[in-house]
Design a protein around this motif. Sequence first.
Motif, PDB file in Angstrom:
ATOM      1  N   THR A 132       0.808  -1.222   0.000  1.00 60.44           N
ATOM      2  CA  THR A 132       0.000   0.000   0.000  1.00 60.44           C
ATOM      3  C   THR A 132       0.842   1.275   0.000  1.00 60.44           C
ATOM      4  O   THR A 132       0.294   2.373  -0.071  1.00 60.44           O
ATOM      5  CB  THR A 132      -0.925   0.012   1.230  1.00 60.44           C
ATOM      6  OG1 THR A 132      -0.134  -0.177   2.412  1.00 60.44           O
ATOM      7  CG2 THR A 132      -1.961  -1.099   1.139  1.00 60.44           C
ATOM      8  N   TYR A 163     -15.370  -8.738   0.099  1.00 59.19           N
ATOM      9  CA  TYR A 163     -14.511  -8.354   1.219  1.00 59.19           C
ATOM     10  C   TYR A 163     -14.753  -6.879   1.551  1.00 59.19           C
ATOM     11  O   TYR A 163     -15.462  -6.178   0.837  1.00 59.19           O
ATOM     12  CB  TYR A 163     -13.037  -8.585   0.863  1.00 59.19           C
ATOM     13  CG  TYR A 163     -12.732  -9.994   0.424  1.00 59.19           C
ATOM     14  CD1 TYR A 163     -12.391 -10.976   1.341  1.00 59.19           C
ATOM     15  CD2 TYR A 163     -12.796 -10.350  -0.930  1.00 59.19           C
ATOM     16  CE1 TYR A 163     -12.115 -12.274   0.936  1.00 59.19           C
ATOM     17  CE2 TYR A 163     -12.521 -11.644  -1.344  1.00 59.19           C
ATOM     18  CZ  TYR A 163     -12.183 -12.601  -0.411  1.00 59.19           C
ATOM     19  OH  TYR A 163     -11.914 -13.885  -0.809  1.00 59.19           O
ATOM     20  N   ASP A 164     -14.131  -6.418   2.613  1.00 57.28           N
ATOM     21  CA  ASP A 164     -14.335  -5.041   3.072  1.00 57.28           C
ATOM     22  C   ASP A 164     -13.101  -4.188   2.764  1.00 57.28           C
ATOM     23  O   ASP A 164     -12.503  -3.587   3.667  1.00 57.28           O
ATOM     24  CB  ASP A 164     -14.631  -5.044   4.576  1.00 57.28           C
ATOM     25  CG  ASP A 164     -15.047  -3.672   5.085  1.00 57.28           C
ATOM     26  OD1 ASP A 164     -15.471  -2.836   4.263  1.00 57.28           O
ATOM     27  OD2 ASP A 164     -14.927  -3.435   6.298  1.00 57.28           O
ATOM     28  N   GLU A 171     -12.866  -1.382   1.317  1.00 52.63           N
ATOM     29  CA  GLU A 171     -13.043   0.064   1.440  1.00 52.63           C
ATOM     30  C   GLU A 171     -12.660   0.575   2.827  1.00 52.63           C
ATOM     31  O   GLU A 171     -12.213   1.716   2.970  1.00 52.63           O
ATOM     32  CB  GLU A 171     -14.492   0.446   1.127  1.00 52.63           C
ATOM     33  CG  GLU A 171     -14.894   0.197  -0.323  1.00 52.63           C
ATOM     34  CD  GLU A 171     -13.977   0.907  -1.310  1.00 52.63           C
ATOM     35  OE1 GLU A 171     -13.658   2.089  -1.077  1.00 52.63           O
ATOM     36  OE2 GLU A 171     -13.571   0.276  -2.299  1.00 52.63           O
ATOM     37  N   THR A 172     -12.817  -0.250   3.858  1.00 53.40           N
ATOM     38  CA  THR A 172     -12.523   0.219   5.216  1.00 53.40           C
ATOM     39  C   THR A 172     -11.359  -0.513   5.878  1.00 53.40           C
ATOM     40  O   THR A 172     -10.785   0.009   6.837  1.00 53.40           O
ATOM     41  CB  THR A 172     -13.769   0.075   6.122  1.00 53.40           C
ATOM     42  OG1 THR A 172     -14.175  -1.301   6.142  1.00 53.40           O
ATOM     43  CG2 THR A 172     -14.914   0.928   5.596  1.00 53.40           C
ATOM     44  N   ASP A 173     -11.001  -1.702   5.394  1.00 52.17           N
ATOM     45  CA  ASP A 173      -9.918  -2.457   6.032  1.00 52.17           C
ATOM     46  C   ASP A 173      -9.173  -3.258   4.966  1.00 52.17           C
ATOM     47  O   ASP A 173      -9.416  -4.447   4.764  1.00 52.17           O
ATOM     48  CB  ASP A 173     -10.478  -3.390   7.108  1.00 52.17           C
ATOM     49  CG  ASP A 173      -9.384  -3.978   8.004  1.00 52.17           C
ATOM     50  OD1 ASP A 173      -8.200  -3.892   7.625  1.00 52.17           O
ATOM     51  OD2 ASP A 173      -9.719  -4.528   9.069  1.00 52.17           O
ATOM     52  N   GLU A 174      -8.242  -2.577   4.296  1.00 51.59           N
ATOM     53  CA  GLU A 174      -7.525  -3.209   3.192  1.00 51.59           C
ATOM     54  C   GLU A 174      -6.666  -4.383   3.653  1.00 51.59           C
ATOM     55  O   GLU A 174      -6.626  -5.428   2.991  1.00 51.59           O
ATOM     56  CB  GLU A 174      -6.638  -2.180   2.488  1.00 51.59           C
ATOM     57  CG  GLU A 174      -7.390  -1.136   1.694  1.00 51.59           C
ATOM     58  CD  GLU A 174      -6.456  -0.165   1.005  1.00 51.59           C
ATOM     59  OE1 GLU A 174      -6.871   0.418  -0.010  1.00 51.59           O
ATOM     60  OE2 GLU A 174      -5.317   0.005   1.493  1.00 51.59           O
ATOM     61  N   VAL A 175      -5.977  -4.211   4.767  1.00 50.18           N
ATOM     62  CA  VAL A 175      -5.024  -5.231   5.206  1.00 50.18           C
ATOM     63  C   VAL A 175      -5.735  -6.536   5.560  1.00 50.18           C
ATOM     64  O   VAL A 175      -5.365  -7.618   5.093  1.00 50.18           O
ATOM     65  CB  VAL A 175      -4.196  -4.723   6.400  1.00 50.18           C
ATOM     66  CG1 VAL A 175      -3.305  -5.845   6.940  1.00 50.18           C
ATOM     67  CG2 VAL A 175      -3.341  -3.526   5.985  1.00 50.18           C
ATOM     68  N   THR A 176      -6.776  -6.437   6.393  1.00 52.30           N
ATOM     69  CA  THR A 176      -7.514  -7.642   6.781  1.00 52.30           C
ATOM     70  C   THR A 176      -8.172  -8.291   5.571  1.00 52.30           C
ATOM     71  O   THR A 176      -8.161  -9.520   5.424  1.00 52.30           O
ATOM     72  CB  THR A 176      -8.579  -7.302   7.835  1.00 52.30           C
ATOM     73  OG1 THR A 176      -7.941  -6.757   8.991  1.00 52.30           O
ATOM     74  CG2 THR A 176      -9.366  -8.542   8.232  1.00 52.30           C
ATOM     75  N   SER A 177      -8.726  -7.473   4.690  1.00 55.66           N
ATOM     76  CA  SER A 177      -9.390  -8.009   3.503  1.00 55.66           C
ATOM     77  C   SER A 177      -8.403  -8.724   2.592  1.00 55.66           C
ATOM     78  O   SER A 177      -8.704  -9.794   2.047  1.00 55.66           O
ATOM     79  CB  SER A 177     -10.089  -6.878   2.742  1.00 55.66           C
ATOM     80  OG  SER A 177     -11.111  -6.306   3.529  1.00 55.66           O
TER      81      SER A 177
END
Length: 347
Positions: A49, A190-191, A193-199
């Motif tokens: 990122t 996946y999410d 938009e709010t949590d790139e790393v976890t997604s």
Amino acid sequence: MEAQNQQLIDSVRFNCNLADARHAGNYTMCIYLLKMREFFRWEAGYELTDSLPREEIGRWLGEREALWESLDDEEFRPLRVEGRSFDPFAAHDINQRLLDHNLVYGAGIGPGGRPLFFLADLEQVEIHSDYRILVCGREYARDLTAPAAMAQGQTIYVRSQSLRRMLWEKIEQWRWSRADNAMGKAIACYDFETDEVTSLDQMAERETQSVIWHEIGEVMVTEQVGPAWAERILALPRCRAELQMRAVRDNLADCLSTLPRLISDGHEASLHFYFGSLDGFRRELSPTLVNAYDGWCHHGDLGALETVVAAGADHWLALIREVLTLPGVDGQPDASAIEELISSKVL
């Protein structure tokens, strides 16, 4: 072992640089620059990122190309492990000595006869039926190509760093247009938009299984047709016929293993990702499969997709066997005849 490890890392890096020096020029300029950008990101330790400093990339690019030019007269170096010298392509023998030290080495031949090398931490060993899966972590040496996975015999290598990088590149590419397509549907599971790393972690975990199933499929192809198909591919120059043959093998592998597993396990996100990644000759040769996927998206019925996948397993296997009967020209595969036959066998 630390001093030996550094010597091994240096030797593998040398061979990676030599492979790049000989084959990096095969890419188009656009693909070359994109690959070099991500290669710099890995080597310099930037996160996926992170924004990359242009001036630093420019200096690094010039230095790397100068290094490659200096290797014109070099040959691949043998690797020394535990006091013994090994051919750099003897991955099985080398790994017999490295795995106990939680290291894994990979070597092979990729598209266009390009040598591939890497050295990484061993994160995990999994057994799937008759297959041994080596899941690789941090990579200490790699070349420009860095595929996410590869199979050799019953051993499958999964390169976690390369897989995450591939996933992130596809996400970034989709974000340029945000099209309502298969890749968009996969990302929407996946999410991001709010949590790139976890997604990204979640996507990587799921897609690790997909690449394992694909590599198992490639082993199954070899079990059914023997080594002749791979040998025929390697005997061809970089041309449409070679790319088509690789696509046919991939399509058969996916009809034998990847797609049946994705369908039976109900992996909607991975099914969307599969079709979002289906490109080139793999897609061109499979319009019925793509239509069946579209039907599933609109109607929610996997029946048509299952039917096409089952038919594909028979179709691609029959095509491989038919191609292998084609006579050669001057002892080499007849690329024109192969291209004509494969182009006529769209499913």
